[in-house]
Scaffold this active site. Structure first.
Site, PDB file in Angstrom:
ATOM      1  N   HIS A 128       0.810  -1.225   0.000  1.00  0.00           N
ATOM      2  CA  HIS A 128       0.000   0.000   0.000  1.00  0.00           C
ATOM      3  C   HIS A 128       0.846   1.279   0.000  1.00  0.00           C
ATOM      4  O   HIS A 128       0.307   2.369  -0.220  1.00  0.00           O
ATOM      5  CB  HIS A 128      -0.926   0.040   1.219  1.00  0.00           C
ATOM      6  CG  HIS A 128      -1.991  -1.005   1.203  1.00  0.00           C
ATOM      7  ND1 HIS A 128      -2.831  -1.203   0.130  1.00  0.00           N
ATOM      8  CD2 HIS A 128      -2.353  -1.933   2.141  1.00  0.00           C
ATOM      9  CE1 HIS A 128      -3.670  -2.192   0.398  1.00  0.00           C
ATOM     10  NE2 HIS A 128      -3.391  -2.660   1.606  1.00  0.00           N
ATOM     11  N   ASP A 159      -2.840 -10.759  -2.364  1.00  0.00           N
ATOM     12  CA  ASP A 159      -3.423 -10.231  -1.134  1.00  0.00           C
ATOM     13  C   ASP A 159      -4.876  -9.832  -1.394  1.00  0.00           C
ATOM     14  O   ASP A 159      -5.229  -9.417  -2.498  1.00  0.00           O
ATOM     15  CB  ASP A 159      -2.617  -9.004  -0.689  1.00  0.00           C
ATOM     16  CG  ASP A 159      -2.968  -8.528   0.708  1.00  0.00           C
ATOM     17  OD1 ASP A 159      -2.202  -8.838   1.638  1.00  0.00           O
ATOM     18  OD2 ASP A 159      -3.987  -7.836   0.864  1.00  0.00           O
ATOM     19  N   HIS A 162      -6.407  -7.268  -0.437  1.00  0.00           N
ATOM     20  CA  HIS A 162      -6.495  -5.836  -0.703  1.00  0.00           C
ATOM     21  C   HIS A 162      -5.687  -5.483  -1.952  1.00  0.00           C
ATOM     22  O   HIS A 162      -4.617  -6.043  -2.167  1.00  0.00           O
ATOM     23  CB  HIS A 162      -5.959  -5.030   0.483  1.00  0.00           C
ATOM     24  CG  HIS A 162      -6.634  -5.333   1.778  1.00  0.00           C
ATOM     25  ND1 HIS A 162      -6.129  -6.264   2.674  1.00  0.00           N
ATOM     26  CD2 HIS A 162      -7.768  -4.841   2.318  1.00  0.00           C
ATOM     27  CE1 HIS A 162      -6.940  -6.321   3.719  1.00  0.00           C
ATOM     28  NE2 HIS A 162      -7.944  -5.488   3.532  1.00  0.00           N
ATOM     29  N   ASP A 208      -4.785 -12.962   3.456  1.00  0.00           N
ATOM     30  CA  ASP A 208      -6.016 -12.452   4.055  1.00  0.00           C
ATOM     31  C   ASP A 208      -7.246 -12.658   3.191  1.00  0.00           C
ATOM     32  O   ASP A 208      -8.331 -12.208   3.561  1.00  0.00           O
ATOM     33  CB  ASP A 208      -5.865 -10.975   4.445  1.00  0.00           C
ATOM     34  CG  ASP A 208      -5.091 -10.156   3.441  1.00  0.00           C
ATOM     35  OD1 ASP A 208      -4.761 -10.677   2.363  1.00  0.00           O
ATOM     36  OD2 ASP A 208      -4.804  -8.984   3.732  1.00  0.00           O
TER      37      ASP A 208
END
Length: 335
Positions: A122, A159, A161, A246
């Site tokens: 991120h 991931d 996200h 995740d």
């Protein structure tokens, strides 16, 4: 597998209730204790110059000063302590080691997997966010491009996200291909199907924003029908997996339905892509916040490289995912 690991990464203190905490790495090591063939490597930390190759120099200096003052909340989600500077450089250095070692020929049971924290995907050029300070995968990719072992790098981010930082850093470049499978609408709200890059990078970004509830069969369909042919066309000199765990069905902060066996199947697909494209393969840890599911996920990646054959899912892909994959194929002219 070889696992990059540094005790410095345990010193990044986010507080007792933060989901990204040192227990993540401790759980991974516990999960690997009874597996044979596990080897740990402590690499040199990244230099500030290596980090500044993908981040704004003023931002890098701000992070260092922030940590020297004792840290605190950079934003509501992203927390630093005075040890975070060293941990972040160690985490980026481990990712560099993984990329470099893969290019030196480490493969098969010696495939490198970097276990660093804080995670990185991120972190944008000039800001920290989403638990991330420096973009580890981006630092690793840029390092091998700058130092000459590779002329092109592909980063596949599984991931849950979207890795907005990795995408943004390379969005206008044609020498790095970034692909992401992520939960549609989840933090940070980026990664739409039509985000494909600009300028020299047009077509070198691939996003598959999967609907909440997507599981093993959906991920495999996206891999087989979109990612694999796109990577074959790009023909990278190195493939880096930004490996978050995740999207697991029992992770506390997502709504996806990937099983532990699903991560084994994705790993097997990465091995197939490696063989088809004839490029080295390295893994870099991103998210994963259920300690059991995180440790099981990393362990199943290791076991797959150790020779265990995963079991195909019984279910068929969801019809919405079939349509999404068809759109992605059309978007990237894969038909």
């Amino acid at each position: 597998m070889q696992f990059g690991y540094s005790e410095a990464c345990l010193e990044h203190d986010t507080g007792d209730r933060h989901p990204e905490n040192p227990d993540r790495l401790r759980a991974i090591k516990r999960g690997l204790q009874k597996r044979h063939g596990v080897e740990y490597v402590d690499a040199d930390p990244a230099s500030t110059a290596a980090v500044a190759a993908v981040h704004d120099e003023d931002y890098v200096a701000d992070v260092e000063s922030f940590c020297e003052r004792g840290g605190g909340n950079w934003d509501p989600d992203t927390v630093a302590s005075d040890e975070t500077w060293d941990a972040a450089l160690a985490s980026a250095g481990l990712a560099q080691w993984a990329a470099e070692d893969a290019l030196r020929g480490a493969d098969g049971r010696r495939t490198p997997f970097s276990l660093g924290r804080p995670p990185g995907h991120h972190a944008v050029e000039d800001d920290a966010m989403g638990f991330c300070f420096f973009n580890n995968a981006a630092v690793a990719a840029q390092s091998v491009l700058d130092d000459g072992p590779a002329d092109s790098v592909a980063i596949f981010d599984w991931d849950v996200h979207h890795g907005n930082g990795t995408q943004d850093i390379f969005y206008d470049r044609g020498d790095v291909f970034y692909a992401s499978f992520h939960e549609d609408g989840l933090y940070p709200g980026t990664g739409e199907l039509d985000e494909i890059g600009v300028g020299d990078g047009k077509g070198a970004t691939l996003n598959v924003p999967l609907p909440a509830g997507a599981g093993d069969a959906d991920y495999l369909l996206a891999n087989d029908e979109v990612l694999a042919p796109a990577l074959a066309r790009f023909d990278p000199d190195l493939l880096v997996v930004s490996a978050g765990f995740d999207a697991h069905r029992h992770d506390p902060i997502s709504r996806m339905r990937v099983s532990t066996e699903g991560y084994a199947l994705l790993t097997e697909r990465m091995q197939e892509i490696r063989d088809d494209v004839d490029c080295p393969l390295a893994f870099v840890l991103e998210g994963g916040y259920g300690l059991d599911t995180l440790s099981d996920g990393v362990a199943t990646v290791h076991e797959t490289f150790d020779g265990r054959s995963p079991i195909d899912p019984d279910e068929d892909p969801d019809e919405d995912v079939v349509e999404l994959v068809a759109e992605a194929r059309e978007m990237h002219d894969l038909d």
